[in-house]
Write a protein that holds these residues in place. Structure first.
Motif, mmCIF file in Angstrom:
data_model
loop_
_atom_site.group_PDB
_atom_site.id
_atom_site.type_symbol
_atom_site.label_atom_id
_atom_site.label_comp_id
_atom_site.label_asym_id
_atom_site.label_seq_id
_atom_site.Cartn_x
_atom_site.Cartn_y
_atom_site.Cartn_z
ATOM 1 N N ARG A 158 0.834 -1.212 0.000
ATOM 2 C CA ARG A 158 0.000 0.000 0.000
ATOM 3 C C ARG A 158 0.865 1.257 0.000
ATOM 4 N NH1 ARG A 158 -5.382 0.661 1.024
ATOM 5 N NH2 ARG A 158 -6.604 -1.158 1.647
ATOM 6 N N ALA A 159 1.835 1.281 0.902
ATOM 7 C CA ALA A 159 2.640 2.490 1.096
ATOM 8 C C ALA A 159 3.492 2.821 -0.121
ATOM 9 C CB ALA A 159 3.522 2.327 2.332
ATOM 10 N N SER A 160 3.904 1.805 -0.860
ATOM 11 C CA SER A 160 4.827 2.035 -1.981
ATOM 12 C C SER A 160 4.129 2.068 -3.339
ATOM 13 C CB SER A 160 5.897 0.942 -1.994
ATOM 14 O OG SER A 160 5.304 -0.340 -2.211
ATOM 15 N N TRP A 161 2.813 1.854 -3.365
ATOM 16 C CA TRP A 161 2.107 1.678 -4.632
ATOM 17 C C TRP A 161 2.235 2.886 -5.553
ATOM 18 C CZ3 TRP A 161 0.606 -2.188 -7.398
ATOM 19 C CH2 TRP A 161 -0.327 -2.025 -8.414
ATOM 20 N N ASP A 162 2.020 4.071 -5.045
ATOM 21 C CA ASP A 162 2.061 5.264 -5.894
ATOM 22 C C ASP A 162 3.437 5.481 -6.508
ATOM 23 O OD1 ASP A 162 -0.584 5.758 -5.429
ATOM 24 O OD2 ASP A 162 -0.240 7.249 -3.847
ATOM 25 N N ALA A 163 4.477 5.119 -5.783
ATOM 26 C CA ALA A 163 5.841 5.331 -6.280
ATOM 27 C C ALA A 163 6.341 4.160 -7.116
ATOM 28 C CB ALA A 163 6.789 5.566 -5.108
ATOM 29 N N PHE A 164 5.625 3.048 -7.110
ATOM 30 C CA PHE A 164 6.081 1.860 -7.830
ATOM 31 C C PHE A 164 6.040 2.091 -9.337
ATOM 32 C CE2 PHE A 164 4.756 -2.266 -9.838
ATOM 33 C CZ PHE A 164 5.996 -2.878 -9.757
ATOM 34 N N VAL A 165 7.118 1.773 -10.009
ATOM 35 C CA VAL A 165 7.212 1.904 -11.461
ATOM 36 C C VAL A 165 7.325 0.502 -12.064
ATOM 37 C CG1 VAL A 165 8.535 2.800 -13.406
ATOM 38 C CG2 VAL A 165 8.337 4.151 -11.295
ATOM 39 N N CYS A 166 6.374 0.144 -12.888
ATOM 40 C CA CYS A 166 6.406 -1.176 -13.529
ATOM 41 C C CYS A 166 7.632 -1.253 -14.436
ATOM 42 C CB CYS A 166 5.143 -1.408 -14.335
ATOM 43 S SG CYS A 166 3.634 -1.416 -13.340
ATOM 44 N N PRO A 167 8.432 -2.307 -14.319
ATOM 45 C CA PRO A 167 9.692 -2.360 -15.071
ATOM 46 C C PRO A 167 9.547 -2.740 -16.537
ATOM 47 C CG PRO A 167 9.450 -4.328 -13.739
ATOM 48 C CD PRO A 167 8.306 -3.432 -13.373
ATOM 49 N N GLY A 168 8.486 -3.449 -16.901
ATOM 50 C CA GLY A 168 8.380 -3.978 -18.257
ATOM 51 C C GLY A 168 7.849 -2.985 -19.266
ATOM 52 N N ASP A 169 8.409 -3.003 -20.470
ATOM 53 C CA ASP A 169 7.950 -2.178 -21.586
ATOM 54 C C ASP A 169 6.832 -2.929 -22.298
ATOM 55 O OD1 ASP A 169 7.706 -1.236 -24.345
ATOM 56 O OD2 ASP A 169 9.510 -0.054 -23.957
ATOM 57 N N ALA A 170 5.622 -2.361 -22.295
ATOM 58 C CA ALA A 170 4.460 -3.052 -22.853
ATOM 59 C C ALA A 170 4.633 -3.348 -24.341
ATOM 60 C CB ALA A 170 3.197 -2.231 -22.623
ATOM 61 N N ARG A 171 5.264 -2.455 -25.056
ATOM 62 C CA ARG A 171 5.469 -2.668 -26.489
ATOM 63 C C ARG A 171 6.376 -3.876 -26.724
ATOM 64 N NH1 ARG A 171 3.360 -0.539 -31.450
ATOM 65 N NH2 ARG A 171 4.795 -1.251 -33.063
#
Length: 295
Positions: free
Chosen positions: A220-233
């Motif tokens: 919960r605490a880190s969700w807003d700052a979490f950056v998904c690592p994978g490139d969707a393309r």
């Protein structure tokens, strides 16, 4: 199944954003045809302006409505006569402690990710077998998740929907007659930069889970700052490639995080199997023991 170099017809759900949108763009750029479905197909207007009707058909589709699913496949038949690849991509994800998520939120996830996918799957298998030329078959790509293999805190109902999809797909894939030439693959992707993170709704925090050290609290605490690592393309390009393999795998982990998470689980599972194997030995009934000796 048509040869990969021939123009295939794809039926893709959830094409407004993420993998669905990226895959639609890739397929069209490769010279193939797409039936692109979305709850709001107007978001595909720029693609409609670029490609003629014999390359792109956009349809409004809510996969939780079986009649809409059946109608979409019929419209695809009318437009193209066949479908070579079906991609079950549409889905939703909400989050929160298991005890914080009410039945309405939990059922909404299952209705889309499982039952909606079931409706599309039923139509796809029937279409491949009964509408496509005999033996032509087709490819069915099920957009599962690494969370369909590995459970994680805060996503219990999403995980449940994907675990259910995994079990369903593993089972019916064994029921298909090889003569139908239907190939099935579960896409088990890790965290990619799709719309899932932004679209996830969080249930209010359950008062019993205020401890900041709990794994679910840390999520919960880190969700807003979490950056998904994978490139969707890039992920969509891999999905495109898997659909061209003559003998694709049933399971296809996608993303370095998916590989790592699944390997960790399999290693732990292997240790448990080894440590507790003896507990299952000698549990045959007397009748089974006698039959084994007679054999």
């Amino acid at each position: 199944m048509s040869h990969p170099t021939q123009r295939r017809v794809w039926f893709i759900t959830g094409t407004s954003t993420g993998f669905g949108r990226a895959l639609t763009e890739i397929v069209l750029a490769k010279g193939e045809a797409v039936v692109a479905t979305a709850r709001t197909p107007s978001v595909l207007a720029n693609l409609v302006s670029q490609y003629p009707s014999d390359r792109l058909l956009t349809l409004k589709l809510d996969i939780t409505q079986p009649t809409e699913v059946a109608d979409a496949f019929e419209k695809a038949r009318e437009a193209f006569g066949r479908i070579d690849v079906v991609v079950n991509n549409a889905g939703c994800g909400h989050a929160g402690e298991f005890e914080s998520m009410d039945d309405e939120m939990g059922r909404a996830i299952l209705e889309t990710n499982f039952w909606g996918t079931v409706s599309v799957t039923r139509q796809a298998l029937k279409f491949f077998r009964e509408v496509n030329p005999k033996g032509h078959g087709g490819r069915l790509l099920q957009n599962s998740s690494m969370l369909g293999v590995v459970g994680k805190p805060a996503f219990s109902f999403y995980v449940a929907s994907k675990f259910a999809l995994e079990g369903l797909t593993e089972s019916f894939a064994q029921e298909l007659d090889p003569a139908w030439n239907i190939k099935v693959t579960l896409i088990e992707a890790g965290w990619f930069q799709t719309s899932m993170k932004e679209g996830a709704k969080w249930a209010p925090q359950h008062p019993a889970y205020q401890n900041a050290d709990l794994p679910v609290s840390r999520v919960r605490a880190s969700w807003d700052a979490f950056v998904c690592p994978g490139d969707a393309r890039k992920g969509a390009e891999a999905i495109y490639k898997i659909a061209a393999l003559p003998d694709p795998p049933l399971h296809f982990p996608l993303g370095e995080d998916a590989l790592a998470e699944m390997q960790t689980k399999f290693d732990e599972f292997g240790k448990v199997l080894k440590e507790y194997r003896s507990w299952s030995e000698g549990l045959l009934t007397d009748e089974d023991v006698g039959a084994t000796k007679d054999a």
